[in-house]
Design a protein around this motif. Sequence first.
Motif, PDB file in Angstrom:
ATOM      1  N   ASP A 318     -11.392 -14.852  13.281  1.00 29.00           N
ATOM      2  CA  ASP A 318     -11.930 -16.209  13.520  1.00 29.00           C
ATOM      3  C   ASP A 318     -12.367 -16.375  14.971  1.00 29.00           C
ATOM      4  OD1 ASP A 318     -11.343 -16.768  10.903  1.00 29.00           O
ATOM      5  OD2 ASP A 318      -9.417 -17.764  11.356  1.00 29.00           O
ATOM      6  N   ARG A 319     -11.633 -15.850  15.952  1.00 25.97           N
ATOM      7  CA  ARG A 319     -12.003 -15.983  17.367  1.00 25.97           C
ATOM      8  C   ARG A 319     -13.294 -15.218  17.673  1.00 25.97           C
ATOM      9  NH1 ARG A 319      -8.991 -19.246  16.776  1.00 25.97           N
ATOM     10  NH2 ARG A 319      -7.034 -19.797  17.838  1.00 25.97           N
ATOM     11  N   GLN A 320     -13.459 -14.058  17.154  1.00 24.57           N
ATOM     12  CA  GLN A 320     -14.644 -13.255  17.444  1.00 24.57           C
ATOM     13  C   GLN A 320     -15.913 -13.929  16.924  1.00 24.57           C
ATOM     14  OE1 GLN A 320     -13.561  -9.516  15.659  1.00 24.57           O
ATOM     15  NE2 GLN A 320     -12.518  -8.766  17.521  1.00 24.57           N
ATOM     16  N   ALA A 321     -15.833 -14.765  15.887  1.00 24.96           N
ATOM     17  CA  ALA A 321     -17.006 -15.445  15.330  1.00 24.96           C
ATOM     18  C   ALA A 321     -17.512 -16.549  16.258  1.00 24.96           C
ATOM     19  CB  ALA A 321     -16.657 -16.024  13.955  1.00 24.96           C
ATOM     20  N   GLN A 322     -16.698 -17.051  17.223  1.00 25.66           N
ATOM     21  CA  GLN A 322     -17.080 -18.164  18.115  1.00 25.66           C
ATOM     22  C   GLN A 322     -17.719 -17.698  19.421  1.00 25.66           C
ATOM     23  OE1 GLN A 322     -13.445 -20.216  18.804  1.00 25.66           O
ATOM     24  NE2 GLN A 322     -13.167 -20.831  16.660  1.00 25.66           N
ATOM     25  N   ARG A 323     -17.783 -16.403  19.719  1.00 24.16           N
ATOM     26  CA  ARG A 323     -18.200 -15.895  21.037  1.00 24.16           C
ATOM     27  C   ARG A 323     -19.614 -16.303  21.392  1.00 24.16           C
ATOM     28  NH1 ARG A 323     -16.516 -12.183  24.563  1.00 24.16           N
ATOM     29  NH2 ARG A 323     -14.838 -11.511  23.214  1.00 24.16           N
ATOM     30  N   SER A 324     -20.617 -16.150  20.500  1.00 22.45           N
ATOM     31  CA  SER A 324     -22.022 -16.379  20.846  1.00 22.45           C
ATOM     32  C   SER A 324     -22.264 -17.828  21.262  1.00 22.45           C
ATOM     33  CB  SER A 324     -22.902 -15.993  19.651  1.00 22.45           C
ATOM     34  OG  SER A 324     -22.538 -16.770  18.506  1.00 22.45           O
ATOM     35  N   ALA A 325     -21.723 -18.821  20.557  1.00 21.42           N
ATOM     36  CA  ALA A 325     -21.958 -20.230  20.895  1.00 21.42           C
ATOM     37  C   ALA A 325     -21.383 -20.568  22.268  1.00 21.42           C
ATOM     38  CB  ALA A 325     -21.340 -21.119  19.812  1.00 21.42           C
ATOM     39  N   ILE A 326     -20.220 -20.046  22.569  1.00 21.98           N
ATOM     40  CA  ILE A 326     -19.564 -20.362  23.873  1.00 21.98           C
ATOM     41  C   ILE A 326     -20.340 -19.759  25.028  1.00 21.98           C
ATOM     42  CG2 ILE A 326     -17.487 -19.871  25.224  1.00 21.98           C
ATOM     43  CD1 ILE A 326     -15.898 -20.266  22.667  1.00 21.98           C
ATOM     44  N   GLU A 327     -20.867 -18.523  24.869  1.00 23.87           N
ATOM     45  CA  GLU A 327     -21.622 -17.890  25.945  1.00 23.87           C
ATOM     46  C   GLU A 327     -22.923 -18.637  26.196  1.00 23.87           C
ATOM     47  OE1 GLU A 327     -22.017 -13.894  24.688  1.00 23.87           O
ATOM     48  OE2 GLU A 327     -20.010 -13.271  25.373  1.00 23.87           O
ATOM     49  N   ALA A 328     -23.625 -19.125  25.122  1.00 30.05           N
ATOM     50  CA  ALA A 328     -24.878 -19.861  25.295  1.00 30.05           C
ATOM     51  C   ALA A 328     -24.632 -21.171  26.064  1.00 30.05           C
ATOM     52  CB  ALA A 328     -25.506 -20.140  23.912  1.00 30.05           C
ATOM     53  N   ARG A 329     -23.555 -21.873  25.756  1.00 28.51           N
ATOM     54  CA  ARG A 329     -23.234 -23.133  26.444  1.00 28.51           C
ATOM     55  C   ARG A 329     -22.973 -22.900  27.922  1.00 28.51           C
ATOM     56  NH1 ARG A 329     -17.731 -26.640  25.405  1.00 28.51           N
ATOM     57  NH2 ARG A 329     -18.107 -28.239  27.026  1.00 28.51           N
ATOM     58  N   GLN A 330     -22.318 -21.815  28.273  1.00 24.25           N
ATOM     59  CA  GLN A 330     -22.018 -21.519  29.677  1.00 24.25           C
ATOM     60  C   GLN A 330     -23.277 -21.199  30.460  1.00 24.25           C
ATOM     61  OE1 GLN A 330     -19.220 -18.354  30.211  1.00 24.25           O
ATOM     62  NE2 GLN A 330     -18.960 -18.741  32.403  1.00 24.25           N
TER      63      GLN A 330
END
Length: 879
Positions: A318-330
């Motif tokens: 579940d954590r690995q599926a959230q990586r792309s959205a968090i990097e784009a926001r940063q």
Amino acid sequence: MKLCSLRVEHLRQFRQPLQVRDLGPGINVFTGPNESGKSTLVRAIRAAFFERHKSNSVDDLQPWGDSSAAPSVQLEFDWQGARWKLSKSFLKHKRCDLDIAGQRLNGDEAEEKLAELLGYQLPGRGASKAEHWGIPGLLWIEQGCGQDIREPLGYASGYLKSVLGASLGEVASSAGDEIIAQVERQRAVLLTATGRPTGDYADIQRRYIDTEAQLREADAAIATYRQQVDRLGELRRQQEEDAPRPWEAYRQQALQARERLAEVRGWQQAQQQEEKDLQHCTGNQRLCREQLASFARQQEDLALRAAELKKAEQALGDRQAQRSAIEARQVAAQAAYHQADETLKLARRHARRAALAGELAQADRELSGLDDKLNQARTLQAELLGWQGQLQANPLDAAALKRLRAQSQRLGELEIAQQAVATRLQFELLPAQHIRLGEEDLVGQGQRLLLEPVDINIPGTGRLRIQPGGEDIADLARRRQAAQDGFAALLGEFRVDSLAQAEERAEQRRALQEDIRRGELQLGHSAPKGVDELHNQQALLRQRRQAIEQELAGLPEPDANTIDAATAELALEQAREQLKNAEQAASRYETEHSLALQAVHNAQAEWQRLQDSVQAPGRQQQEKEIADRLIDLQAREGTLRRSMDLRRQQIEAANPDILDQDIKRFSGTADALEDAARRRALELAGLQSKLEALGANDLEERRAELARQFEYMGRRRGELDQRAAALQLLLDLLRAKRQALTRRIQAPLQRHLNHYLQLLFPQARLSVNEDLLPQQLVRAIDGHEEHGDFDALSFGAREQMGLISRLAYADLLKEAGRPTLIILDDALVHSDPPRLAQMKRILFDAAQRHQILLFTCHPDNWRDLGVAPISMQSLQAAD
């Protein structure tokens, strides 16, 4: 007595003349702040009356910092229809003049006349002190001394008593008081002033007490002797009982108990060893049970670790599926922050440009002000240099002028002395006749002073030679010539032709010094740190202005899209907050991802460790061995417990604590019996020695002698007791009679006191003692009489009673035809508003009979006295 006017000059702060005119006959209120000169006027009045004009101890009258001044006081007052004018000066010009309606008195005669009038004394030498001030010292209240009446009344009491018509001194000198004095002397032989025995009376008292104590000691010694005889018989009887040595039987019983206790201690040690074996056995059983329970728990933990491993692997996915959205926001937040930061830097540069423009304008203004100050300072500096040059060219300072004046005065004195001893030639010639004096023709009539030998030619007659004086005239001539040469030398030294020119030059020098001082002050105000410092400040300010212009040239001009720095900072803060939130979210993601990955690794490791432990070779054999060992240990425990129970019963039956007590009891009894026998033997020997010594002292005979002495001293003591009591009774009766006479003498003063007191406390009474001093205040409070000693009253109440007493003394003096003047310097400052209002009624009433000078720095407290106050500032401005 009415003071009409007062004038002071060169006195403390009043360097210039200050005059007080047209003083009223009642209350005169002088107002002004602290240091305005109120107390100085009071000091001037005191000096005019109390200080001798010849005194050298009145330096405090001189203006501060001026030791050459001659303080002076002039005052006028009316008394018995005549105007008295007093003029007195001190120190440099010592003089005292008194004019009484045309009658003139001077010096000591004038001062003695004033002292006799007002009732005070002049000091023999030195400054006047409180003990000299008499009646004025009582009626003139100094600042802060209103409550102190005992000391000033003591110095004025003799004068007051003389006004009453009879004094306590006359009463004391009468025949009745002579009897009192005789009784006091006889009483003093037996008793002190406090009533304690003295002399033979004290000696017989002491001897009576000492003999009584000795008699008690003798009785005690006889009783002790008899007791010791009885004790000796008792000790001898007890010593016979100690002959069989009974303590040895108790020591044998203690030895038997000690042996039995040693046997029981062996049983207790064996019991303690088996207790340790039992503890070791039960410990091993607990360890075996824990090992068997551990094996069972490992099976349970293995299934639990397998479930946890599966759950951790799912959370990691579940954590690995959230990586792309968090990097784009940063990335988006970082771009917005960089854009806001650039905008803020540009806005700050524009703001800096505006601030520099303001600093440039301020620098121009400061530079203009510095230019003006520098020009002014340079002008002042040039003037100072000119004045200082003139000052150096004029050496005639105050010291030089003083030398010239002294030399001129000496020359004048020598001329006067020379003229006083010169030969006087008086002539009166007939008409048409002449004679020749030296080179001068004399005709008619006249006079000449001859200071040296001269020839007189008489036509048709001859020549006369006159030799004036003798050695004195010649010596005076030589001294005058030396003084004249010295004066001429000083005139030449200071480059002047006369004393008048020297004084003019000295005044010019003083004016130059004043100009220099004023110029230095102005220069110090314009350039506190010097002209060079102003020039340096100007150079530094110009450099600062140039730096501002250079910095302005490097900053961009604002355009239409320019925003202010505050708005840019707000935008940057918002972008920073968004970036911070994005970074925190990314950080939390990395932390949570790492934790999830670590959880998977940990769960995998724990599952593998438990799997390996459960499947380890020899695991089942180990479990069986532990179970067998547990059975053996349980059998061993049963055997130990049965053995210990049997031994415990054996030990309890022996009762070791009682055996230990028996040892202590028997040993203590043996020691006590033996020690008592030994102490009885020592006491018996000592007692025999004491009885032998006491038997040789004849106690009964000594006691009888003491009894005879005690009886005699008792009779003598009773006689002296009766005599002392009789003398005391007689003295009390005589004193009571004298106090009654004193009260009749005090009646006029008591009447005046009660008059004023009713205005403050209705129905109150203030008693006075034989010295006319306020003693006790009696007043009604809440329906009850309250008695308060004067010294026990509050500070404010004592100040009020002190003023009322002084007003009563003044009324007494006025009735006796004596002059009165009341001076109050900041009086009643400790009175509360209601009490102050009542005291003002009292003062107003007293002002109908006396003149009162009231000095205060609180004018609001005294505005309702019905008189216009005199302001110290207006007095100084008028003069």
